[in-house]
Motif scaffolding. Structure first.
Motif, PDB file in Angstrom:
ATOM      1  N   ALA A 123       0.824  -1.210   0.000  1.00 52.33           N
ATOM      2  CA  ALA A 123       0.000   0.000   0.000  1.00 52.33           C
ATOM      3  C   ALA A 123       0.859   1.260   0.000  1.00 52.33           C
ATOM      4  CB  ALA A 123      -0.930  -0.002   1.210  1.00 52.33           C
ATOM      5  N   VAL A 124       1.941   1.246   0.771  1.00 47.35           N
ATOM      6  CA  VAL A 124       2.847   2.398   0.798  1.00 47.35           C
ATOM      7  C   VAL A 124       3.392   2.669  -0.604  1.00 47.35           C
ATOM      8  CG1 VAL A 124       5.111   3.211   1.582  1.00 47.35           C
ATOM      9  CG2 VAL A 124       3.511   2.222   3.220  1.00 47.35           C
ATOM     10  N   TRP A 125       3.852   1.605  -1.268  1.00 46.72           N
ATOM     11  CA  TRP A 125       4.419   1.781  -2.609  1.00 46.72           C
ATOM     12  C   TRP A 125       3.359   2.284  -3.591  1.00 46.72           C
ATOM     13  CZ3 TRP A 125       3.212  -0.628  -7.261  1.00 46.72           C
ATOM     14  CH2 TRP A 125       4.084  -0.356  -8.314  1.00 46.72           C
ATOM     15  N   PHE A 126       2.167   1.710  -3.530  1.00 43.50           N
ATOM     16  CA  PHE A 126       1.132   2.087  -4.499  1.00 43.50           C
ATOM     17  C   PHE A 126       0.604   3.497  -4.240  1.00 43.50           C
ATOM     18  CE2 PHE A 126      -3.180   2.249  -6.214  1.00 43.50           C
ATOM     19  CZ  PHE A 126      -2.969   1.774  -7.502  1.00 43.50           C
ATOM     20  N   VAL A 127       0.330   3.810  -2.978  1.00 41.55           N
ATOM     21  CA  VAL A 127      -0.208   5.132  -2.657  1.00 41.55           C
ATOM     22  C   VAL A 127       0.796   6.233  -3.002  1.00 41.55           C
ATOM     23  CG1 VAL A 127      -0.936   6.636  -0.751  1.00 41.55           C
ATOM     24  CG2 VAL A 127      -1.789   4.291  -0.894  1.00 41.55           C
ATOM     25  N   SER A 128       2.087   5.909  -2.928  1.00 43.18           N
ATOM     26  CA  SER A 128       3.123   6.908  -3.209  1.00 43.18           C
ATOM     27  C   SER A 128       3.468   7.024  -4.693  1.00 43.18           C
ATOM     28  CB  SER A 128       4.402   6.588  -2.422  1.00 43.18           C
ATOM     29  OG  SER A 128       4.941   5.341  -2.831  1.00 43.18           O
ATOM     30  N   ALA A 198      -7.082  13.879   3.171  1.00 45.44           N
ATOM     31  CA  ALA A 198      -6.880  15.189   2.556  1.00 45.44           C
ATOM     32  C   ALA A 198      -5.419  15.402   2.190  1.00 45.44           C
ATOM     33  CB  ALA A 198      -7.356  16.292   3.505  1.00 45.44           C
ATOM     34  N   VAL A 199      -4.511  14.945   3.041  1.00 47.16           N
ATOM     35  CA  VAL A 199      -3.081  15.067   2.760  1.00 47.16           C
ATOM     36  C   VAL A 199      -2.734  14.385   1.444  1.00 47.16           C
ATOM     37  CG1 VAL A 199      -0.826  14.147   3.461  1.00 47.16           C
ATOM     38  CG2 VAL A 199      -2.219  15.405   5.100  1.00 47.16           C
ATOM     39  N   TRP A 200      -3.249  13.178   1.249  1.00 43.64           N
ATOM     40  CA  TRP A 200      -2.854  12.424   0.059  1.00 43.64           C
ATOM     41  C   TRP A 200      -3.589  12.858  -1.196  1.00 43.64           C
ATOM     42  CZ3 TRP A 200       1.437  10.011  -0.754  1.00 43.64           C
ATOM     43  CH2 TRP A 200       2.235   9.770   0.371  1.00 43.64           C
ATOM     44  N   TRP A 201      -4.769  13.427  -1.051  1.00 43.90           N
ATOM     45  CA  TRP A 201      -5.399  14.039  -2.220  1.00 43.90           C
ATOM     46  C   TRP A 201      -4.641  15.308  -2.595  1.00 43.90           C
ATOM     47  CZ3 TRP A 201      -8.494  12.033  -5.681  1.00 43.90           C
ATOM     48  CH2 TRP A 201      -9.255  10.928  -5.341  1.00 43.90           C
ATOM     49  N   GLY A 202      -4.109  16.018  -1.600  1.00 39.14           N
ATOM     50  CA  GLY A 202      -3.298  17.194  -1.889  1.00 39.14           C
ATOM     51  C   GLY A 202      -2.005  16.828  -2.587  1.00 39.14           C
ATOM     52  N   ILE A 203      -1.342  15.773  -2.117  1.00 35.14           N
ATOM     53  CA  ILE A 203      -0.112  15.315  -2.756  1.00 35.14           C
ATOM     54  C   ILE A 203      -0.392  14.863  -4.189  1.00 35.14           C
ATOM     55  CG2 ILE A 203       1.598  13.435  -2.714  1.00 35.14           C
ATOM     56  CD1 ILE A 203       1.540  13.686   0.369  1.00 35.14           C
ATOM     57  N   PHE A 204      -1.527  14.195  -4.377  1.00 32.65           N
ATOM     58  CA  PHE A 204      -1.906  13.788  -5.731  1.00 32.65           C
ATOM     59  C   PHE A 204      -2.058  14.999  -6.651  1.00 32.65           C
ATOM     60  CE2 PHE A 204      -5.671  13.570  -8.513  1.00 32.65           C
ATOM     61  CZ  PHE A 204      -5.169  12.746  -9.509  1.00 32.65           C
ATOM     62  N   LEU A 205      -2.691  16.065  -6.161  1.00 37.61           N
ATOM     63  CA  LEU A 205      -2.891  17.253  -6.999  1.00 37.61           C
ATOM     64  C   LEU A 205      -1.557  17.884  -7.393  1.00 37.61           C
ATOM     65  CD1 LEU A 205      -5.968  19.005  -5.334  1.00 37.61           C
ATOM     66  CD2 LEU A 205      -5.885  17.767  -7.509  1.00 37.61           C
ATOM     67  N   GLY A 213       0.846  12.734 -14.211  1.00 36.24           N
ATOM     68  CA  GLY A 213       0.511  12.561 -12.806  1.00 36.24           C
ATOM     69  C   GLY A 213      -0.939  12.254 -12.545  1.00 36.24           C
ATOM     70  N   VAL A 214      -1.836  12.769 -13.393  1.00 38.33           N
ATOM     71  CA  VAL A 214      -3.261  12.553 -13.185  1.00 38.33           C
ATOM     72  C   VAL A 214      -3.638  11.075 -13.279  1.00 38.33           C
ATOM     73  CG1 VAL A 214      -3.869  12.827 -15.625  1.00 38.33           C
ATOM     74  CG2 VAL A 214      -5.536  13.440 -13.842  1.00 38.33           C
ATOM     75  N   LEU A 215      -2.810  10.287 -13.950  1.00 37.59           N
ATOM     76  CA  LEU A 215      -3.103   8.862 -14.100  1.00 37.59           C
ATOM     77  C   LEU A 215      -2.922   8.088 -12.790  1.00 37.59           C
ATOM     78  CD1 LEU A 215      -1.399   8.129 -17.556  1.00 37.59           C
ATOM     79  CD2 LEU A 215      -3.794   8.695 -17.075  1.00 37.59           C
ATOM     80  N   THR A 216      -2.337   8.727 -11.779  1.00 41.76           N
ATOM     81  CA  THR A 216      -2.122   8.045 -10.497  1.00 41.76           C
ATOM     82  C   THR A 216      -3.284   8.268  -9.534  1.00 41.76           C
ATOM     83  OG1 THR A 216      -0.932   9.936  -9.540  1.00 41.76           O
ATOM     84  CG2 THR A 216       0.373   8.307 -10.754  1.00 41.76           C
ATOM     85  N   ILE A 217      -4.441   8.622 -10.045  1.00 44.51           N
ATOM     86  CA  ILE A 217      -5.579   8.951  -9.188  1.00 44.51           C
ATOM     87  C   ILE A 217      -6.014   7.783  -8.299  1.00 44.51           C
ATOM     88  CG2 ILE A 217      -7.307   8.311 -10.918  1.00 44.51           C
ATOM     89  CD1 ILE A 217      -8.968  10.723  -9.890  1.00 44.51           C
ATOM     90  N   LEU A 218      -5.742   6.551  -8.709  1.00 42.66           N
ATOM     91  CA  LEU A 218      -6.122   5.414  -7.882  1.00 42.66           C
ATOM     92  C   LEU A 218      -5.341   5.377  -6.566  1.00 42.66           C
ATOM     93  CD1 LEU A 218      -6.611   2.438 -10.370  1.00 42.66           C
ATOM     94  CD2 LEU A 218      -8.355   3.734  -9.139  1.00 42.66           C
ATOM     95  N   SER A 219      -4.199   6.054  -6.525  1.00 43.67           N
ATOM     96  CA  SER A 219      -3.395   6.054  -5.300  1.00 43.67           C
ATOM     97  C   SER A 219      -4.123   6.728  -4.139  1.00 43.67           C
ATOM     98  CB  SER A 219      -2.042   6.714  -5.564  1.00 43.67           C
ATOM     99  OG  SER A 219      -1.288   5.927  -6.468  1.00 43.67           O
ATOM    100  N   PRO A 220      -4.607   7.966  -4.277  1.00 44.34           N
ATOM    101  CA  PRO A 220      -5.373   8.546  -3.168  1.00 44.34           C
ATOM    102  C   PRO A 220      -6.702   7.831  -2.934  1.00 44.34           C
ATOM    103  CG  PRO A 220      -5.466   9.982  -5.093  1.00 44.34           C
ATOM    104  CD  PRO A 220      -4.415   8.948  -5.360  1.00 44.34           C
ATOM    105  N   VAL A 221      -7.255   7.227  -3.981  1.00 44.83           N
ATOM    106  CA  VAL A 221      -8.484   6.452  -3.802  1.00 44.83           C
ATOM    107  C   VAL A 221      -8.223   5.256  -2.886  1.00 44.83           C
ATOM    108  CG1 VAL A 221     -10.155   4.946  -4.962  1.00 44.83           C
ATOM    109  CG2 VAL A 221      -9.562   7.146  -5.978  1.00 44.83           C
TER     110      VAL A 221
END
Length: 263
Positions: A123-128, A198-205, A213-221
């Motif tokens: 999860a750490v690897w995927f979310v990051s 919220a932190v990880w949706w912010g990092i995603f943005l 970068g937008v293709l990594t949207i599944l990470s914050p999901v």
């Protein structure tokens, strides 16, 4: 693809995967010596900091984005790791992990590796992934990145203030056996988990402000799913269900997204 280096991304991603694997292996050994899986809570935040550091050092993308993401993740991750270490120090197993691992056949340590350490490491690897992709993207910061930083700040504030309020509440012996329903905890039953999301949706943005970068949207999901349905709020709600007054607290207070409490 203009502004994005696939080779750099693969190098960053591979190095990040190895780093997270080593961290979780060390954490598993420490957990076995201490006789509790809850040590992984400290490693959770540190894992993201480690990925952000690897991405900043190995990546060849825009320096500003790599530095900003490293700072964002380090501030969040180191605070979280310190908080979890202090919260769990000198205590036994976390009831969430006890419930997760009970009645599982086989060696408890191997079960913990399969159900906790490997899952959380993956999860750490995927979310990051947004951080890893951003490290290979040679495009400067923009308006979307600024919005991401602001959302990150909201999340860090909710986490930090919520944890501090809960710590002060527990420190008062007069509150023993009662439900924390003050401050941010009157707006959401899980201000710390909401803050994490919220932190990880912010990092995603910040990462999504430059293609791809937008293709990594599944990470914050996925991160939000963990916080709401997997190892976060859902398990905690089950643990708190029998506490006097908690059912009433559930009726008047939002489950996850903050909103004014019902009368």
């Amino acid at each position: 693809m203009t502004g994005f280096s696939l080779g750099t991304f693969l190098a960053v991603s591979g190095a990040s995967l190895v780093a997270v694997f080593v961290l979780m292996a060390v954490t598993a050994v420490i957990g076995r010596r201490q006789g509790r899986v809850a040590v992984v809570d400290t490693a959770w935040g540190l894992g993201f900091v480690l990925v952000a550091l690897v991405s900043a050092l190995v990546g060849t993308g825009a320096g500003a984005r790599r530095v900003v993401l490293l700072a964002m993740v380090a501030i969040w991750g180191l605070r979280l790791a310190r908080h979890m270490h202090q919260r769990n120090a000198g205590k036994g197993e976390d009831p969430r992990y006890t419930q997760m691992l009970q009645n599982e056949p086989g060696d408890p340590f191997l079960v913990a590796i399969r159900k906790v350490y490997l899952v959380q490491g993956g999860a750490v690897w995927f979310v990051s992934l947004p951080i890893q992709v951003a490290a290979a993207t040679d495009v400067g910061l923009g308006v979307v990145a600024v919005l991401g930083i602001l959302l990150w700040a909201v999340g860090v504030t909710f986490e930090t203030v919520g944890d501090a309020q809960l710590k002060a509440f527990k420190a008062d012996s007069a509150n023993k056996g009662t439900v924390m329903d003050r401050g941010l905890w009157s707006w959401t039953r899980h201000p710390n988990y909401f803050g994490d999301s919220a932190v990880w949706w912010g990092i995603f943005l910040v990462a999504a402000s430059a293609w791809p970068g937008v293709l990594t949207i599944l990470s914050p999901v996925v991160m939000t799913y963990f916080l709401v349905f997997a190892t976060g709020a859902r398990l905690l709600e089950k643990h708190m269900a029998e506490r006097p007054g908690y059912a009433e607290y559930q009726q008047r207070t939002s489950y996850f997204l903050p909103r004014p409490p019902k009368r």
